[in-house]
Design a protein around this motif. Structure first.
Motif, PDB file in Angstrom:
ATOM      1  N   LYS A  51       0.835  -1.209   0.000  1.00  0.00           N
ATOM      2  CA  LYS A  51       0.000   0.000   0.000  1.00  0.00           C
ATOM      3  C   LYS A  51       0.870   1.259   0.000  1.00  0.00           C
ATOM      4  O   LYS A  51       0.490   2.274  -0.573  1.00  0.00           O
ATOM      5  N   LYS A  52       2.061   1.186   0.641  1.00  0.00           N
ATOM      6  CA  LYS A  52       2.988   2.325   0.611  1.00  0.00           C
ATOM      7  C   LYS A  52       3.518   2.548  -0.801  1.00  0.00           C
ATOM      8  O   LYS A  52       3.662   3.672  -1.253  1.00  0.00           O
ATOM      9  N   LYS A  53       3.829   1.458  -1.494  1.00  0.00           N
ATOM     10  CA  LYS A  53       4.430   1.533  -2.824  1.00  0.00           C
ATOM     11  C   LYS A  53       3.385   1.827  -3.902  1.00  0.00           C
ATOM     12  O   LYS A  53       3.683   2.450  -4.903  1.00  0.00           O
ATOM     13  N   SER A  54       2.182   1.318  -3.701  1.00  0.00           N
ATOM     14  CA  SER A  54       1.113   1.457  -4.694  1.00  0.00           C
ATOM     15  C   SER A  54      -0.225   1.635  -3.963  1.00  0.00           C
ATOM     16  O   SER A  54      -0.956   0.664  -3.769  1.00  0.00           O
ATOM     17  N   PRO A  55      -0.523   2.871  -3.542  1.00  0.00           N
ATOM     18  CA  PRO A  55      -1.722   3.111  -2.727  1.00  0.00           C
ATOM     19  C   PRO A  55      -3.034   2.651  -3.371  1.00  0.00           C
ATOM     20  O   PRO A  55      -3.981   2.316  -2.672  1.00  0.00           O
ATOM     21  N   SER A  56      -3.079   2.595  -4.702  1.00  0.00           N
ATOM     22  CA  SER A  56      -4.334   2.227  -5.371  1.00  0.00           C
ATOM     23  C   SER A  56      -4.508   0.717  -5.537  1.00  0.00           C
ATOM     24  O   SER A  56      -5.550   0.268  -5.997  1.00  0.00           O
ATOM     25  N   ILE A  57      -3.486  -0.059  -5.174  1.00  0.00           N
ATOM     26  CA  ILE A  57      -3.592  -1.511  -5.347  1.00  0.00           C
ATOM     27  C   ILE A  57      -4.745  -2.057  -4.499  1.00  0.00           C
ATOM     28  O   ILE A  57      -4.961  -1.643  -3.379  1.00  0.00           O
ATOM     29  N   ARG A  58      -5.501  -2.972  -5.096  1.00  0.00           N
ATOM     30  CA  ARG A  58      -6.572  -3.631  -4.348  1.00  0.00           C
ATOM     31  C   ARG A  58      -6.035  -4.958  -3.831  1.00  0.00           C
ATOM     32  O   ARG A  58      -5.186  -5.576  -4.472  1.00  0.00           O
ATOM     33  N   VAL A  59      -6.537  -5.381  -2.677  1.00  0.00           N
ATOM     34  CA  VAL A  59      -5.963  -6.557  -2.017  1.00  0.00           C
ATOM     35  C   VAL A  59      -7.060  -7.472  -1.485  1.00  0.00           C
ATOM     36  O   VAL A  59      -8.037  -7.008  -0.898  1.00  0.00           O
ATOM     37  N   ILE A  60      -6.848  -8.777  -1.704  1.00  0.00           N
ATOM     38  CA  ILE A  60      -7.667  -9.815  -1.077  1.00  0.00           C
ATOM     39  C   ILE A  60      -6.713 -10.641  -0.219  1.00  0.00           C
ATOM     40  O   ILE A  60      -5.675 -11.094  -0.699  1.00  0.00           O
ATOM     41  N   MET A  61      -7.066 -10.817   1.042  1.00  0.00           N
ATOM     42  CA  MET A  61      -6.248 -11.625   1.949  1.00  0.00           C
ATOM     43  C   MET A  61      -6.792 -13.051   1.981  1.00  0.00           C
ATOM     44  O   MET A  61      -8.006 -13.262   1.943  1.00  0.00           O
ATOM     45  N   LEU A  62      -5.868 -14.023   2.065  1.00  0.00           N
ATOM     46  CA  LEU A  62      -6.233 -15.439   2.189  1.00  0.00           C
ATOM     47  C   LEU A  62      -5.726 -15.956   3.523  1.00  0.00           C
ATOM     48  O   LEU A  62      -4.628 -15.596   3.938  1.00  0.00           O
TER      49      LEU A  62
END
Length: 120
Positions: free
Chosen positions: A68-79
Motif C-alpha cells: 500500500k505504501k508503494k502502490s496506494p491504489s492496489i486492491r488486495v484480497i487476503m487469504l
C-alpha cells in the motif's frame, strides 16, 4: 482484464489462484517470496494482490502494508487458513478489500475478484 499477483508460501496454492483467475482472462503472476512480490508491485502496474496471511519471513499483513505504501491504489484480497476476527479487522483497516478463507473456493474467489475490481 486485470494484472494480478498471488503471494503464498506454498507455490501450489499461488498456482491454483493463477489457474482459476487466468481462465477468467486475468494475467496472474505467482510468488512465494515476500520481497519479490513487493518489488514486483513497486516496478509494475498491479491491479490486485491476493496475499496469504501466513508467509515465510513476514506476515501477509506486513506485505499488505508495504504494498500500500508503494502502490496506494492496489486492491488486495487476503487469504487465510486460520481466520480470526482480529486479523480480518486489521487487514481491512490497512486497506484490504476482501478476505477469503482457505481452502480456496473457486466460485468465491472469482466472485470476490470480480467485485473488488469493480470498485475504484
Amino acid at each position: 482484464m486485470a494484472n494480478i499477483i498471488a503471494l503464498d508460501d506454498v507455490l501450489d496454492a499461488a498456482n491454483l489462484v493463477k489457474r482459476i483467475l487466468e481462465r477468467k482472462g486475468h494475467t496472474v503472476t505467482p510468488f512465494t517470496e515476500e520481497e519479490e512480490a513487493i518489488l514486483f508491485v513497486e516496478k509494475n502496474k498491479v491491479d490486485l494482490a491476493i496475499l496469504d496471511i501466513k508467509l515465510k519471513k513476514i506476515s501477509g499483513v506486513e506485505v499488505l502494508e508495504e504494498m500500500k505504501k508503494k502502490s496506494p491504489s492496489i486492491r488486495v484480497i487476503m487469504l487465510t487458513g486460520y481466520p480470526t476476527i482480529e486479523t480480518a479487522r486489521e487487514c481491512l483497516k490497512l486497506g484490504a478489500g476482501e478476505y477469503c478463507v482457505k481452502p480456496i473456493d473457486k466460485d468465491e474467489l472469482e466472485d470476490k475478484v470480480k467485485e473488488i475490481l469493480k470498485k475504484s
